[in-house]
Design a protein around this motif. Sequence first.
Motif, PDB file in Angstrom:
ATOM      1  N   GLU A   2       0.829  -1.194   0.000  1.00 16.67           N
ATOM      2  CA  GLU A   2       0.000   0.000   0.000  1.00 16.67           C
ATOM      3  C   GLU A   2       0.871   1.254   0.000  1.00 16.67           C
ATOM      4  O   GLU A   2       1.928   1.311   0.631  1.00 16.67           O
ATOM      5  N   GLY A   3       0.426   2.264  -0.757  1.00 15.70           N
ATOM      6  CA  GLY A   3       1.151   3.524  -0.815  1.00 15.70           C
ATOM      7  C   GLY A   3       2.369   3.516  -1.709  1.00 15.70           C
ATOM      8  O   GLY A   3       3.118   4.487  -1.737  1.00 15.70           O
ATOM      9  N   ASP A   4       2.570   2.442  -2.509  1.00 13.19           N
ATOM     10  CA  ASP A   4       3.817   2.322  -3.256  1.00 13.19           C
ATOM     11  C   ASP A   4       3.884   3.218  -4.491  1.00 13.19           C
ATOM     12  O   ASP A   4       4.931   3.317  -5.119  1.00 13.19           O
ATOM     13  N   PHE A   5       2.772   3.884  -4.851  1.00 12.68           N
ATOM     14  CA  PHE A   5       2.796   4.798  -5.989  1.00 12.68           C
ATOM     15  C   PHE A   5       2.999   6.256  -5.554  1.00 12.68           C
ATOM     16  O   PHE A   5       3.001   7.149  -6.388  1.00 12.68           O
ATOM     17  N   ILE A   6       3.152   6.495  -4.280  1.00 12.92           N
ATOM     18  CA  ILE A   6       3.223   7.865  -3.772  1.00 12.92           C
ATOM     19  C   ILE A   6       4.617   8.438  -3.968  1.00 12.92           C
ATOM     20  O   ILE A   6       5.623   7.800  -3.670  1.00 12.92           O
ATOM     21  N   LYS A   7       4.657   9.649  -4.481  1.00 15.48           N
ATOM     22  CA  LYS A   7       5.904  10.397  -4.596  1.00 15.48           C
ATOM     23  C   LYS A   7       5.654  11.809  -4.088  1.00 15.48           C
ATOM     24  O   LYS A   7       4.798  12.521  -4.613  1.00 15.48           O
ATOM     25  N   ILE A  45     -26.619   9.782  -3.028  1.00 17.84           N
ATOM     26  CA  ILE A  45     -25.393   9.053  -2.705  1.00 17.84           C
ATOM     27  C   ILE A  45     -24.254   9.668  -3.503  1.00 17.84           C
ATOM     28  O   ILE A  45     -24.311   9.738  -4.730  1.00 17.84           O
ATOM     29  N   SER A  46     -23.224  10.130  -2.801  1.00 17.29           N
ATOM     30  CA  SER A  46     -22.078  10.749  -3.449  1.00 17.29           C
ATOM     31  C   SER A  46     -20.910   9.771  -3.476  1.00 17.29           C
ATOM     32  O   SER A  46     -20.639   9.079  -2.495  1.00 17.29           O
ATOM     33  N   VAL A  47     -20.209   9.742  -4.617  1.00 10.47           N
ATOM     34  CA  VAL A  47     -18.996   8.935  -4.758  1.00 10.47           C
ATOM     35  C   VAL A  47     -17.873   9.867  -5.193  1.00 10.47           C
ATOM     36  O   VAL A  47     -18.003  10.572  -6.205  1.00 10.47           O
ATOM     37  N   GLY A  48     -16.786   9.902  -4.430  1.00 15.16           N
ATOM     38  CA  GLY A  48     -15.702  10.806  -4.791  1.00 15.16           C
ATOM     39  C   GLY A  48     -14.427  10.496  -4.046  1.00 15.16           C
ATOM     40  O   GLY A  48     -14.283   9.439  -3.421  1.00 15.16           O
ATOM     41  N   ASN A  49     -13.490  11.439  -4.098  1.00 15.23           N
ATOM     42  CA  ASN A  49     -12.215  11.265  -3.420  1.00 15.23           C
ATOM     43  C   ASN A  49     -11.684  12.609  -2.961  1.00 15.23           C
ATOM     44  O   ASN A  49     -12.315  13.645  -3.205  1.00 15.23           O
ATOM     45  N   ILE A  50     -10.542  12.605  -2.285  1.00 14.71           N
ATOM     46  CA  ILE A  50      -9.893  13.859  -1.898  1.00 14.71           C
ATOM     47  C   ILE A  50      -8.496  13.931  -2.494  1.00 14.71           C
ATOM     48  O   ILE A  50      -7.635  14.650  -1.996  1.00 14.71           O
ATOM     49  N   THR A  51      -8.281  13.182  -3.565  1.00 12.98           N
ATOM     50  CA  THR A  51      -6.989  13.203  -4.236  1.00 12.98           C
ATOM     51  C   THR A  51      -7.159  13.562  -5.699  1.00 12.98           C
ATOM     52  O   THR A  51      -8.235  13.402  -6.281  1.00 12.98           O
ATOM     53  N   VAL A  52      -6.084  14.065  -6.297  1.00 14.16           N
ATOM     54  CA  VAL A  52      -6.044  14.268  -7.735  1.00 14.16           C
ATOM     55  C   VAL A  52      -5.675  12.939  -8.375  1.00 14.16           C
ATOM     56  O   VAL A  52      -4.747  12.270  -7.944  1.00 14.16           O
ATOM     57  N   GLY A  53      -6.415  12.550  -9.389  1.00 12.95           N
ATOM     58  CA  GLY A  53      -6.093  11.298 -10.056  1.00 12.95           C
ATOM     59  C   GLY A  53      -7.141  10.242  -9.825  1.00 12.95           C
ATOM     60  O   GLY A  53      -8.036  10.383  -8.977  1.00 12.95           O
ATOM     61  N   GLY A  54      -7.037   9.183 -10.581  1.00  9.57           N
ATOM     62  CA  GLY A  54      -8.077   8.160 -10.600  1.00  9.57           C
ATOM     63  C   GLY A  54      -8.044   7.230  -9.404  1.00  9.57           C
ATOM     64  O   GLY A  54      -7.011   6.652  -9.077  1.00  9.57           O
ATOM     65  N   THR A  55      -9.180   7.108  -8.750  1.00  8.63           N
ATOM     66  CA  THR A  55      -9.350   6.131  -7.677  1.00  8.63           C
ATOM     67  C   THR A  55     -10.395   5.080  -8.050  1.00  8.63           C
ATOM     68  O   THR A  55     -10.744   4.236  -7.233  1.00  8.63           O
ATOM     69  N   LEU A 173      -1.580  19.084  -2.203  1.00  8.08           N
ATOM     70  CA  LEU A 173      -1.048  19.716  -3.401  1.00  8.08           C
ATOM     71  C   LEU A 173      -0.241  20.968  -3.026  1.00  8.08           C
ATOM     72  O   LEU A 173      -0.558  21.625  -2.039  1.00  8.08           O
ATOM     73  N   PRO A 174       0.797  21.290  -3.761  1.00  9.07           N
ATOM     74  CA  PRO A 174       1.323  20.600  -4.941  1.00  9.07           C
ATOM     75  C   PRO A 174       2.410  19.570  -4.613  1.00  9.07           C
ATOM     76  O   PRO A 174       2.886  18.893  -5.507  1.00  9.07           O
ATOM     77  N   ALA A 175       2.801  19.458  -3.332  1.00  9.75           N
ATOM     78  CA  ALA A 175       3.840  18.482  -2.979  1.00  9.75           C
ATOM     79  C   ALA A 175       3.338  17.056  -3.169  1.00  9.75           C
ATOM     80  O   ALA A 175       4.070  16.181  -3.615  1.00  9.75           O
ATOM     81  N   GLY A 176       2.096  16.801  -2.807  1.00 11.95           N
ATOM     82  CA  GLY A 176       1.471  15.494  -2.987  1.00 11.95           C
ATOM     83  C   GLY A 176       0.269  15.620  -3.888  1.00 11.95           C
ATOM     84  O   GLY A 176       0.211  16.495  -4.752  1.00 11.95           O
ATOM     85  N   ARG A 177      -0.732  14.770  -3.649  1.00 12.66           N
ATOM     86  CA  ARG A 177      -1.913  14.790  -4.519  1.00 12.66           C
ATOM     87  C   ARG A 177      -3.221  14.939  -3.749  1.00 12.66           C
ATOM     88  O   ARG A 177      -4.295  14.757  -4.312  1.00 12.66           O
ATOM     89  N   LEU A 178      -3.141  15.290  -2.465  1.00  8.86           N
ATOM     90  CA  LEU A 178      -4.358  15.526  -1.690  1.00  8.86           C
ATOM     91  C   LEU A 178      -4.965  16.875  -2.065  1.00  8.86           C
ATOM     92  O   LEU A 178      -4.271  17.889  -2.111  1.00  8.86           O
ATOM     93  N   ARG A 179      -6.278  16.878  -2.269  1.00  5.54           N
ATOM     94  CA  ARG A 179      -6.979  18.120  -2.600  1.00  5.54           C
ATOM     95  C   ARG A 179      -7.487  18.845  -1.360  1.00  5.54           C
ATOM     96  O   ARG A 179      -7.923  19.995  -1.460  1.00  5.54           O
ATOM     97  N   GLU A 180      -7.462  18.175  -0.220  1.00  3.18           N
ATOM     98  CA  GLU A 180      -7.807  18.817   1.040  1.00  3.18           C
ATOM     99  C   GLU A 180      -7.129  18.053   2.170  1.00  3.18           C
ATOM    100  O   GLU A 180      -6.644  16.935   1.969  1.00  3.18           O
ATOM    101  N   PRO A 181      -7.052  18.649   3.372  1.00  3.14           N
ATOM    102  CA  PRO A 181      -6.370  17.977   4.479  1.00  3.14           C
ATOM    103  C   PRO A 181      -6.978  16.615   4.790  1.00  3.14           C
ATOM    104  O   PRO A 181      -8.147  16.340   4.499  1.00  3.14           O
TER     105      PRO A 181
END
Length: 389
Positions: A2-7, A45-55, A173-181
């Motif tokens: 888990e987390g192996d794609f994070i930079k 019903i909402s489906v979403g994420n808090i990251t940039v990119g496909g989940t 963002l912009p260091a990572g890919r989170l769109r909110e805390p």
Amino acid sequence: MEGDFIKINEWLLPLSWFYGLGVGFRNFLFEVGLLKSRAYKTPVISVGNITVGGTGKTPHVEYLVRLLQDKVRVAVLSRGYKRKSSGFIIADKDTPMEQIGDEPYQMKQKFPDVTIAVDKKRTRGIELLTSEESDKANDVILLDDAFQHRYVKPGVNILLVDYHRLIIYDKLLPAGRLREPLKGKNRADIVIVTKCPKELKPMEFRVITRAMGLFPYQHLYFTTLEYEPLYPVFPNAGCAATPLQLSEQNVLLLTGIASPRQLTEDLSPKVKSLTALTFPDHHQFRHKDIRRLNETFKAMPSPKCIVTTEKDATRLTTAEGLSDEVKRNLFVLPVRINFMSDQEESFNQNIIGYITKNSRKSILGKPKEEPKPNTSSPAADKPRTISFK
């Protein structure tokens, strides 16, 4: 793991701090009521994420459609990202992809009897989709990619988290890919860890469960991707129904999605050789891109074929300049999600239980086609702003 794609771009962390201040202030305005979130009587019903990119939002929305479409009148409401139109649009079988966006177009082709609508202003979209003035007022609204659209307060908020980019290890963002805390996850009723390896061990489930730090009211699920049989993008171009013996094929993987790495890793062991041709998410293929595709495929040794995603296929069908060779050998790799660790029944019951308790009538106990009684709705007294056929 888990987390192996994070930079993390460490040198951008100061900018992430300022970004976090802005997003945090916006969330604060909603929490104290200076910005208003609106709830609805109709189940949402909402489906979403808090990251940039496909989940994996689209496959999970499609799962919900399959679960509910034979039980209730279900509508999917999307923003329609990168569409060449504005306002509220309900798709029909002839609506072009450019008017509603690639993902809504994909869903309309797969579920022609389901209402698919787009509107950047989700509150207006929900009002129009649930208005009793329409001839087919919908019983359940699925919001695609709306976790951060806080002007709507959904009845069930589903947060998707990529197994390979767990939000607990990411940065803003912009260091990572989170769109909110990270604390934004606390708004979720359901959290789904997506794209998990099929061989995930029980100990890993427990480790991730503890690491996510969810509250008792939050439900955690794990899903994995399941690839379905290939089918041709251009069935009338003289191609086979499927390429013969994919394991013997030299494959060109063509993607314009946010996170193609998982697909690349899954497909590589199953083919003779893999060449990846990647573009940004929702990429509109231009003449130079098509020329590059034609030339790359022409130079590959035989036997060969091209594999692409369902979302990319919606844009390729209208692209001009594809060679006959490309059209004959271009295939779609469909994907579905499967719940892991025998969690499917629990998830289904959570969703159906919510709809049963919160619908304006006992919709799950009646046929979907039964005429609806003339009851009030949140938008019933509003002027009609669109003509329904």
